[in-house]
Design an enzyme around this catalytic site. Structure first.
Site, PDB file in Angstrom:
ATOM      1  N   LYS A 167       0.856  -1.186   0.000  1.00  0.00           N
ATOM      2  CA  LYS A 167       0.000   0.000   0.000  1.00  0.00           C
ATOM      3  C   LYS A 167       0.894   1.238   0.000  1.00  0.00           C
ATOM      4  O   LYS A 167       1.890   1.286   0.732  1.00  0.00           O
ATOM      5  CB  LYS A 167      -0.892  -0.023   1.253  1.00  0.00           C
TER       6      LYS A 167
ATOM      7  N   SER B 170      -9.681   1.634   3.013  1.00  0.00           N
ATOM      8  CA  SER B 170      -8.832   2.396   2.133  1.00  0.00           C
ATOM      9  C   SER B 170      -7.754   1.585   1.418  1.00  0.00           C
ATOM     10  O   SER B 170      -7.190   2.064   0.436  1.00  0.00           O
ATOM     11  CB  SER B 170      -8.138   3.506   2.935  1.00  0.00           C
TER      12      SER B 170
ATOM     13  N   SER C 174      -9.736  -0.621   7.270  1.00  0.00           N
ATOM     14  CA  SER C 174      -9.168  -0.460   5.934  1.00  0.00           C
ATOM     15  C   SER C 174      -8.460  -1.675   5.362  1.00  0.00           C
ATOM     16  O   SER C 174      -8.077  -1.677   4.192  1.00  0.00           O
ATOM     17  CB  SER C 174      -8.189   0.730   5.920  1.00  0.00           C
TER      18      SER C 174
END
Lengths: 492, 486
Positions: free
Chosen positions: B79, B154, B178
Site C-alpha cells: 500500500k 482504504s 481499511s
C-alpha cells in the site's frame, strides 16, 4: 519595595534551557552547537512522513536531576502532549511537549539577595523538544528565509517560576543562581549567547492605594539576551508601567496581556502586540509515545547522583571554614572548580580566612583581567597554599606577599625562590622587633606625644623607622601592634 | 488453475520443489499486472526492473544453497502509505506526489530481509481516509469481481491486486477497517493485528493510536506467513510491544477446542444486507458443526463507535497531516503572497476534499471550548468500548459477525454522502478503538456473485488462536479458492 520606588515590582520568569545530551530528545542526531546548517538531522527530526519519536532516556534523567535539585515534586506518571502551531522552523507543525501532566511541579530555588536568602517558588518544570532556527534575509532584497533544523528536537527544559521576584536585581540573581546550579549539575551549559538558556519575563507593578494596592497589566518581555539586559529591561518596564498607569489609570484585567520586545541598543521595551485571546494550541496527548512511569528506585538513583548543591556549599563554607556569608557567596558563585580550589588552599594551609582572602581578591582579579576560568589559572592550589604558608613563616607583609604572588604568576617560580630573591626570608622574633620598636619610640618623642594626643598619622613615622632599620622586611602589622603595646605599658 | 491464481502457500511449494523459478513467477505476475491492471487499476507504481533483479538474486541464492528467507521469491505489493527507500510514496495524495522517502518502513525492511520481491505500490484512499479507494488523487481502483464496483478501502489497491491475481500477497493498513473491509469486498483474507503488534515506523500516519499494518492473502496460511515476517518489536516505534512472535503457521491446522464463538446482536442490526446476514449465519453453523459453542455476547457501546472514531481519528489526523505544508518536502503551491498564504494555497491545492473534511473536523474537536465535549468525551467512550470487549472475551474466544454491512457497492454510489460511506466501517471500527485483533475471511457470495466476508475479532495478541479459528472454517469451505474471471 525599594525605598526609592513608589511601587512594588512583581516578576515571574519562564526559562528554557537546552539539556547537555549527546543526542536529541526523540532521535539519535547530535545536539552539538555550530555544525553546518541541516547537517545534524534525520527523517525523525525533519518530520518526514511515517517517522516516530523515541524518548531519549538520558534527557529524561537529566531533567529529573534538575527538578530534584530544584526541590520539585516528581510525578510518578507523566505523559507527552502535542502543541499544535504552524511555523517553518517546526517541521511537524506540532511540538512534543508536556501539558497537563508535566513530570514535575512546585519546587523552589533559594537566591542570595543583599537582604538575605530568598526562596523563589516554581510552578512547574517540564521537558519538550526545541524548534529549528530561521535565517531571515537581511539584505532588504526580499529573498527567501532559510531554515536550519540542527536545533530541532534538542531537549529543552522549561522552568516556570511564580511571580516571586520583587526587583530587577532579584530576577538577575535568580538567573545567576539557576545557571550556577544547572552548570554544576552538568544539566545545561546555560550559554545565553548560544541560545542554550532563554528567558521570557512577566512583569507588572503593585502601586499602594488606600489600604491595599492596584496592579498594572502584566507584560511579557521577550528578546532578552543577557542577564544584564533582563535587569535593565525589568527596571525600564516597571517604570514605564508606572508612568503609563499614571497617564491612563488602566489596571490589571482591563486590557489584554501584552508582549513586549527588549531593544538592547535603545534600552527600551517596545510593546508588540496585545493578545485579544490566548492562542489555541489544541493540545492533546501524543499518541506516538507511551507515558513515563517514574518509580522510587529510579528517583533514588538519580538523587544519589546529585552533587553538593551551591546553596548547601555556601552554608558549609560558613560553618566549616567560618567564612562570612559574603565570602562564601563570592567563592561558591564562581562555580564548583573555584570552590574546590579554595577548599584545597584552605585545607593545605589550615587558614581558611587567608585562603578566602587570596581567592576572592588576587585570584579573582587575575581571572577577571585575563577573562579565564580557574581551570586555566596558572597557579595550582598547592602553589598558592605554599605562598600563604611562606608568608606566615617569614612574616611577609601583605603588600610584599602580593608582589611575590605577581612574580609567581609571571615567572612560574616557587614562592620560596622569589621570597629569597627579594630578601624577604628574614624572620624576626618578637623580642627582636620589640627592641627595634623601643628604639624608634625613644628616638621620636614628638611622634610619641602626637600619637598619644590622638594623631594617628604619627604612627607612620614610628613604624617607618623600624621598616628603615629592617630594610622593609619587618612585618608592618606586627610592628604596629607592638608600638601600641609599648605605649600602653609605659604611661606618658 | 493458472500459476498466478495460486495461493502463496502453493507457490512456496512450487518454488521449493524447483518447478518454477522466482524470475518466472515474478515475470508471470508482471505480465498479469500488464494485462489486468488496466482494468483493475490496483497499482499506482510498479517496480518491474527492481522486482526482476530481486527475483534473480533469490534464484541465485537458491541455486547456491544459501539460506533463504520465509518469503523467498514471493511477490508482495505494498500500500502506498508505507515508506520505501528510493521509491515514491505518495499516500495517493497530490501533496506527496513526488515524495521519495530516504528510508524504508520497518515492515519493508522485514519483507526485504525475508527475500520478498517488492513488485509495486498500490492505490488507496488519500492518506487512508475512505472506504472505497475513490478518494485517491490518482485513479479509481475497481473490484475484480465487478468492475463497476469499488474494492472497498482504504487499502482497496492491495486487496484488489491480490483478488485479481496480480500479486499473491500484499500489505495494507487498517485504521478503522481499511484491511478487513476491502478483504471482505474482494473475497480474500485480511488481518488487522493487535495495536502494537507490527511496528508503525515508516507507516505514514493517519491516526496514530488506531493505525496498524497488516497482511492480505488468498488464504489464512498466507496471512499467517506474512504475519511471521512483519510482526515483532521495533524500538523505533514506542508503541510496539516487546511480545514474542509465535510461528503462526506451525499449529495452523490444529483446531481450537473447546471453542466458544461470541455473537454480538449489535452486529446484526439495521442496515445489514440480508444476503450478508445469511452467509454469516451459515458460517456460524459451520462452527457449530465443528463443535464450537456459539453464544450471545453484548457490546453495548458499539453504537457509539463510529462517532467516537470520527473524533479520535480526525483529531490525530489534523495534527499528523500538519507537516504537509510545502516548506520542507512535497508539493508547494506555485503562487503565493506570504508565508500563511503559501501554507493555505499548498494545503488547499494539495489535499482532496475528504482529507480536508477530516482535518477540519479534527481541528474543531481539539479546539478550546470543544475539547472536553468532543475529544475527551470520545476518549471516555473509547475506554467503555474497550471494556465491552474485555467483558465479552471473558466469555468467548472470538467474536464473529459480518465484516461489512453490505457487499461491494457501486463506484460513485456513496461519494456524495460521507455519512453513508462512514457506515461501511460500522462493524470494523470498534476493533481499532479497542486495539484488538481482527480478521476478515471469505464466507460466501451474493446471488450476483459479490464476495461476502466473515469478521472474527480476538483479544490483544491472540493472533495465533484467531488464525487457527479462521482456518477451521476455511478448511470446511472453498470460498477462498474462487477467483474472479478477468
Amino acid at each position: 519595595m525599594s525605598a526609592e520606588l513608589p511601587y512594588r515590582v512583581v516578576i515571574g520568569l519562564e526559562v528554557h534551557v537546552q539539556l547537555l545530551t549527546e543526542t536529541k530528545l526523540f532521535c539519535g542526531c547530535s545536539t552539538k552547537f555550530g555544525l553546518p546548517p541541516n547537517s545534524a538531522t534525520c527523517p525523525v527530526c525533519i518530520g518526514m512522513p511515517g517517522v516516530l519519536p523515541v524518548m531519549n532516556r538520558r534527557a529524561f534523567e537529566l531533567a529529573l536531576k534538575a527538578a530534584l535539585a530544584l526541590n520539585a515534586d516528581i510525578a510518578p506518571f507523566t505523559k507527552w502532549d502535542r502543541k499544535n502551531y504552524y511555523y517553518p522552523d517546526l517541521p511537524k507543525n506540532y511540538q512534543i511537549s508536556q501539558y497537563d501532566l508535566p513530570f514535575s511541579r512546585n519546587g523552589w530555588l533559594e537566591i542570595p539577595t543583599a537582604q538575605g536568602k530568598k526562596k523563589v517558588r516554581l510552578i512547574r518544570v517540564h521537558l519538550e523538544e526545541d524548534a529549528g532556527k530561521m535565517l531571515h534575509d537581511e539584505t532588504g532584497m526580499g529573498r527567501d528565509s532559510l531554515v536550519d533544523l540542527n536545533r530541532a528536537g534538542t531537549p529543552l527544559l522549561e522552568i516556570v517560576t511564580r511571580p516571586d521576584m520583587n526587583s530587577p536585581e532579584e530576577a538577575r540573581l535568580f538567573l545567576e543562581e539557576l545557571r550556577l546550579l544547572l552548570r554544576e549539575l552538568k544539566v545545561s551549559d546555560c550559554e545565553m549567547q548560544e541560545g542554550s538558556l532563554r528567558v521570557d519575563a512577566n512583569i507588572n507593578i503593585h502601586i499602594p492605594q488606600g489600604d491595599g494596592y492596584v496592579a498594572t497589566p502584566i507584560v511579557e518581555v521577550k528578546n532578552l539576551n543577557s542577564f544584564r539586559s533582563v535587569e535593565r529591561a525589568m527596571a525600564y518596564e516597571a517604570q514605564r508601567q508606572y508612568e503609563e498607569f499614571r497617564r491612563t489609570g488602566k489596571k490589571l484585567g482591563e486590557v489584554p496581556k501584552a508582549t513586549a520586545g527588549w531593544d538592547e541598543d535603545h534600552g527600551v521595551t517596545v510593546v508588540q502586540r496585545r493578545k485579544e485571546e490566548a492562542s489555541d494550541y489544541r493540545y492533546f496527548p501524543e499518541p506516538d509515545l507511551v507515558p513515563v512511569l517514574v518509580d522510587q528506585a529510579w528517583l533514588e538513583r538519580i538523587r544519589a547522583e546529585l552533587p553538593e548543591l551551591p546553596s548547601v556549599r555556601r552554608e558549609r563554607f560558613q560553618t566549616q571554614y567560618q567564612l562570612s556569608a559574603y565570602d562564601a557567596g563570592v567563592i561558591v558563585s564562581q562555580g564548583l572548580a573555584f570552590a574546590d580550589y579554595f577548599e584545597k588552599v584552605a585545607q593545605l594551609t589550615g587558614d581558611a580566612k587567608a585562603a578566602a582572602n587570596w581567592c576572592t581578591n588576587q585570584v579573582l582579579q587575575v581571572l577577571n583581567e585575563r577573562k579565564i576560568t580557574i581551570e586555566s589559572f596558572p597557579l595550582p592550589a598547592e602553589s598558592l597554599a605554599d605562598l600563604i604558608r611562606k608568608q606566615r613563616q617569614y612574616n611577609v607583609n601583605p603588600q610584599r606577599a602580593r608582589e611575590v604572588f605577581a612574580e609567581m604568576l609571571k615567572s612560574g617560580e616557587a614562592a620560596e625562590t622569589i621570597i629569597r630573591r627579594l630578601g624577604l626570608d628574614v624572620s624576626f622574633s618578637t623580642e627582636q622587633l620589640r627592641e627595634l620598636v623601643r628604639k624608634s619610640l625613644a628616638s621620636q618623642p614628638k611622634a610619641v606625644a602626637d600619637l598619644r594626643a590622638g594623631k594617628a598619622k604619627a604612627m607612620d613615622a614610628l613604624v617607618g623607622q623600624v621598616m628603615r632599620e629592617t630594610r622593609g622586611k619587618a612585618p608592618a602589622d606586627e610592628v604596629r601592634r607592638l608600638i601600641q603595646e609599648e605605649l600602653a605599658q609605659t604611661p606618658a | 488453475m493458472e500459476l498466478i491464481e495460486h495461493s502463496a502457500r502453493d507457490l512456496l511449494g512450487l518454488l521449493d520443489r524447483g518447478e518454477i523459478t522466482c524470475e518466472e513467477l515474478t515475470t508471470a505476475y508482471l505480465e498479469a499486472i500488464r494485462q489486468r491492471d488496466t482494468k483493475v487499476q490496483a497499482f499506482v507504481s510498479v517496480q518491474a526492473a527492481d522486482a526482476l533483479e530481486q527475483a534473480r538474486r533469490v534464484d541465485e541464492k537458491r541455486r547456491r544453497g544459501q539460506p533463504l528467507g520465509k518469503l523467498a521469491g514471493l511477490p508482495v505489493a505494498i500500500k502506498d502509505v508505507l515508506c520505501t527507500q528510493g521509491v515514491p510514496t505518495t499516500c495517493c495524495s497530490k501533496i506527496l506526489q513526488n515524495f521519495i522517502p530516504p528510508y524504508d518502513a520497518h515492515v519493508i525492511e522485514r519483507l526485504k530481509q525475508e527475500d520478498a520481491v517488492l513488485i509495486g505500490k498500490t492505490n488507496m484512499d488519500e492518506f487512508a481516509m475512505g472506504s472505497s479507494t475513490e478518494n485517491s488523487a490518482f485513479q479509481i481502483t475497481r473490484n475484480p469481481w465487478d468492475l463497476e464496483r469499488t474494492p472497498g478501502g482504504s487499502s482497496g489497491g492491495s486487496a484488489a491486486a491480490v483478488a485479481a491475481c496480480e500479486v499473491p500477497l500484499s500489505i495494507g493498513s487498517d485504521t478503522g477497517g481499511s484491511i478487513r473491509q476491502p478483504a471482505s469486498l474482494c473475497g480474500i483474507v485480511g488481518l488487522k493485528p493487535t495495536y502494537g503488534r507490527v511496528s508503525r515506523y515508516g507507516l505514514v500516519a493517519f491516526a496514530s493510536s488506531l493505525d496498524q499494518v497488516g497482511p492480505f492473502g488468498h488464504e489464512v496460511y498466507d496471512v499467517a506467513l506474512l504475519m511471521e515476517v512483519i510482526a515483532g518489536h521495533d524500538k523505533r516505534d514506542s508503541t510496539s510491544v516487546p511480545e514474542p512472535v509465535p510461528p503462526y503457521r506451525e499449529k495452523l491446522e490444529e483446531p481450537v477446542r473447546p471453542l466458544t464463538i461470541g455473537v454480538a446482536c449489535e452486529y446484526f442490526g439495521e442496515g445489514l444486507d440480508a444476503e450478508v446476514e445469511r452467509a454469516v449465519r451459515e458460517a456460524l453453523e459451520v462452527y457449530r458443526r465443528l463443535g464450537a459453542t456459539v453464544r450471545d455476547v453484548s457490546l453495548p457501546h458499539s453504537k457509539y463507535a463510529v462517532a467516537t472514531y470520527y473524533i479520535v481519528a480526525t483529531a490525530e489526523a489534523s495534527s499528523n497531516l500538519a507537516r504537509y505544508d510545502g516548506v520542507h518536502y512535497g508539493y508547494r503551491a506555485k503562487k503565493f503572497d506570504n508565508m500563511i498564504h503559501m501554507y493555505s494555497r499548498t494545503r488547499g491545492e494539495g489535499f482532496g476534499p475528504e482529507v480536508k473534511r477530516r482535518i477540519m473536523l479534527g481541528t474543531y474537536v481539539l479546539s478550546r471550548g470543544y475539547y472536553e465535549a468532543y475529544y475527551l468525551k470520545a476518549l471516555k467512550v473509547r475506554r467503555l468500548i474497550k471494556e465491552d470487549f474485555d467483558k465479552a472475551f471473558a466469555e468467548c474466544d472470538v467474536i464473529a459477525g459480518p465484516t461489512s454491512p453490505t457487499p461491494a457497492f457501486k463506484i460513485g454510489e456513496r461519494v456524495a454522502d460521507p455519512l453513508a460511506m462512514y457506515l461501511s466501517d460500522i462493524y470494523t471500527i470498534s476493533c481499532n478503538l479497542a486495539g484488538i485483533a481482527g480478521i476478515s475471511i471469505p464466507c460466501g457470495f451474493t446471488k450476483s456473485g459479490l464476495p461476502i466476508g466473515l469478521q472474527l475479532l480476538a483479544p490483544p495478541f491472540a493472533e495465533e488462536k484467531l488464525l487457527r479459528i479462521a482456518r477451521m472454517y476455511e478448511r470446511e469451505t472453498d470460498w477462498h479458492q474462487q477467483r474472479p474471471r478477468l
